[in-house]
Design an enzyme around this catalytic site. Structure first.
Site, short mmCIF file in Angstrom:
data_model
loop_
_atom_site.label_atom_id
_atom_site.label_comp_id
_atom_site.label_asym_id
_atom_site.label_seq_id
_atom_site.Cartn_x
_atom_site.Cartn_y
_atom_site.Cartn_z
N GLY A 30 -19.91 51.74 -10.85
CA GLY A 30 -20.23 51.45 -12.24
C GLY A 30 -19.00 51.09 -13.06
CG LEU A 32 -15.92 56.16 -16.51
CD1 LEU A 32 -14.54 55.81 -17.05
CD2 LEU A 32 -16.57 57.27 -17.32
CB ILE A 55 -26.61 63.43 -8.58
CG1 ILE A 55 -27.37 62.61 -9.65
CG2 ILE A 55 -25.31 62.76 -8.20
CD1 ILE A 55 -26.68 62.62 -11.00
CE1 TYR A 143 -27.54 58.66 -21.76
CE2 TYR A 143 -26.69 58.41 -23.99
CZ TYR A 143 -26.48 58.47 -22.62
OH TYR A 143 -25.21 58.35 -22.11
#
Length: 313
Positions: A30, A32, A55, A143
């Protein structure tokens, strides 16, 4: 032998151990995550994408920890398509809260430090001056609520973990969930429309992911556990950010300020989400430069990358 004389053998061994610190970066392809892999290049870094670890699956997490035995795990994986979080809250909480909670407990059990990346969207923007880590979060959307729940899960897991909130991320690699970053959008719209309208009443701190990645490395290796804000310094509206992009990129399409009220936004977002790096400063670890300096650096790298791509075609 003089006790104060340098012990070169021990120093070399200490350096070797430091260089071989095992680091796992989850979400490594991604925006970052890819910069984090580069930032930890002096360590024994392992980039993990969705094919390497799920995850939300505890067995997958436990298998990764058993295989790599990392000292540090940095988790950038998240469900961060803000409008989709509103329509799929169970998925948002599974990825942003439940999964980081298990990851944090599993890391604590094997003595690994987890660095969990979070967001400025945990605040509602009502404060109108930069938020510090001790300010009370008041998220406005699913979010933000799910990411805040993930923060609590990580910090309550019992390890020496860290949570790092940031804001307005942009980087050289595209953000897959958003189809690129804000700068990519400005270039695309400027090339396809007679004028560009950008809101002037949402204020943030744009943050270059290369800077954030380098800051996370320092924090992970040297900082105490806890909650941190990490953004480039200063603040601007989205319109001011766009105007600087147009100036540095020499884009000549007319750019006009507008208001959030002129758009039918499907999700409530904070009008003001500037973060102050108070905990980093208190620890003597703040390495973040002003946002304009970071953007100038990014734009230079972008231009160089474009020239290289053009030469290769």
């Amino acid at each position: 032998m003089d006790d104060d004389a340098p012990r070169h053998g021990e120093d070399a061994e200490a350096d070797r151990e430091r260089l071989l610190t095992c680091v796992a970066v989850i979400g490594s392809t991604g925006q970052l995550g890819s910069d984090l892999v580069e930032a930890f290049a002096r360590e024994d870094v392992h980039g993990l994408d969705h094919a390497d670890i799920e995850i939300r699956d505890p067995a997958s997490v436990d298998a990764m920890l058993a295989r790599l035995r990392p000292a540090i795990v940095v988790n950038t994986a998240a469900f961060h398509n803000v409008p989709r979080c509103e329509t799929a809250p169970a998925d948002a909480f599974a990825a942003n809260a439940i999964a980081p909670g298990h990851l944090a407990r599993a890391c604590a059990a094997v003595g690994a430090r987890l660095v969990q990346v979070s967001t400025d969207y945990v605040f509602d923007g009502a404060k109108q001056v930069p938020y510090v880590e001790t300010d009370r979060p008041m998220p406005l959307n699913v979010y933000g609520i799910s990411k805040l729940a993930g923060e609590h899960e990580v910090l309550a897991a019992g390890g020496d973990h860290q949570v790092v909130r940031s804001s307005g991320l942009y980087g050289v690699r595209p953000c897959r969930a958003k189809g690129g970053n804000f700068i990519d959008t400005m270039y695309r719209v400027a090339a396809s429309q007679p004028e560009v309208n950008v809101v002037n009443d949402e204020v943030l701190t744009p943050t270059f992911t290369a800077d954030l990645a380098a800051q996370i490395r320092v924090l992970a290796l040297e900082g105490p556990p806890g909650l941190y804000h990490a953004t480039n310094q200063g603040s601007c509206s989205w319109y001011e950010f766009a105007r600087t992009i147009f100036e540095l990129g020499r884009l000549d399409t007319p750019l006009r300020p507008t208001s959030v009220k002129d758009f039918a936004a499907p999700v409530r977002r904070p009008f003001y989400s500037v973060l102050e790096n108070a905990a980093l400063a208190a620890a003597g670890l703040d390495r973040m430069r002003p946002w304009r300096d970071a953007l100038t650096d990014y734009m230079g790298r972008r231009a160089t990358s474009s020239r290289v791509d053009a030469a290769a075609r």
